[in-house]
Scaffold this motif. Structure first.
Motif, mmCIF file in Angstrom:
data_model
loop_
_atom_site.group_PDB
_atom_site.id
_atom_site.type_symbol
_atom_site.label_atom_id
_atom_site.label_comp_id
_atom_site.label_asym_id
_atom_site.label_seq_id
_atom_site.Cartn_x
_atom_site.Cartn_y
_atom_site.Cartn_z
ATOM 1 N N ASP A 25 10.272 48.588 63.711
ATOM 2 C CA ASP A 25 10.309 47.355 62.921
ATOM 3 C C ASP A 25 11.742 46.816 63.034
ATOM 4 N N PRO A 28 14.010 44.247 60.192
ATOM 5 C CA PRO A 28 14.275 44.842 58.873
ATOM 6 C C PRO A 28 15.050 46.162 58.960
ATOM 7 N N ARG A 32 18.596 47.140 57.352
ATOM 8 C CA ARG A 32 18.745 48.289 56.439
ATOM 9 C C ARG A 32 19.895 49.195 56.898
#
Length: 217
Positions: A25, A28, A32
């Motif tokens: 992913d 995102p 993070r």
């Protein structure tokens, strides 16, 4: 105590970083990792014997993720560049249909080009408007050719244009006859008035004849 607190915080950050290292992913997860790095800096230093080991694990987890992301992005870029080349070739093939002569043949050829176009994947975003614009220009030319063909061959419109032209021609002929008759009778005032009416009718007739030419009539 402060260093012990930093060690615990960093242990937690390392665990999360390692858990994320296999993520696909991309957006995102990259975001993070940036947050985890800020938290890492804010946590302060752990005891020397732990700090290096924790950092190596933390950094190693990030490296695994970012290396995988780079490899996928590089592959995607290469694929999109290849797709762009294919789409540019098809746009060139479509442009060879211009100017449109044989409408039926051009329509069939464009349909075939378009099917191949749809089967090709994405192209780089910044190149998309230009290559799509080339295809749209050919599509618009086809639509214009179809519209004028429809106007030319549409029986109702043609019949209306022929009917109107016929009526106007009859009115013009009748007025000419009336003008000749009035002049023969020496009634010039009436003849002049009819002449003005004839001018208006003749202008309408010329316009209608021009419209009829569009139908190839």
């Amino acid at each position: 105590a402060q260093r012990e607190e930093a060690r615990k915080t960093k242990e937690r950050l390392v665990s999360e970083a390692e858990a994320l290292s296999g993520s696909t992913d991309w957006g995102p997860t990259a975001a993070r990792y940036r947050e985890l790095m800020s938290e890492w800096k804010a946590a302060g230093r752990a005891q020397r014997e732990h700090e290096d080991d924790l950092w190596n694990r933390f950094r190693g987890a990030q490296d695994i993720f970012f290396a995988a992301r780079s490899s996928v992005f590089a592959e995607r870029d290469a694929e999109q560049s290849e797709n762009l080349k294919l789409k540019e070739e098809l746009a060139g093939e479509a442009e060879k249909l211009l100017p449109i002569g044989d409408l039926k043949g051009a329509r069939a050829a464009f349909r075939s080009i378009n099917e191949r176009w749809e089967a090709i994947g994405h192209v780089p975003r910044d190149a998309r408007p230009k290559v799509e614009g080339r295809m749209h220009a050919v599509e618009r030319a086809l639509q214009d050719a179809e519209e004028s063909e429809w106007r030319r061959t549409n029986p109702e419109a043609r019949a209306r244009a022929e009917g109107l032209t016929g009526q106007l021609q009859a009115a013009v002929d009748k007025l000419r006859g009336q003008i000749d008759q009035a002049r023969a009778q020496g009634n010039n005032a009436k003849a002049d008035k009819l002449e003005r009416e004839l001018e208006g009718r003749q202008a309408l007739l010329d316009q209608a004849l021009k419209g009829l030419q569009e139908f190839g009539g």
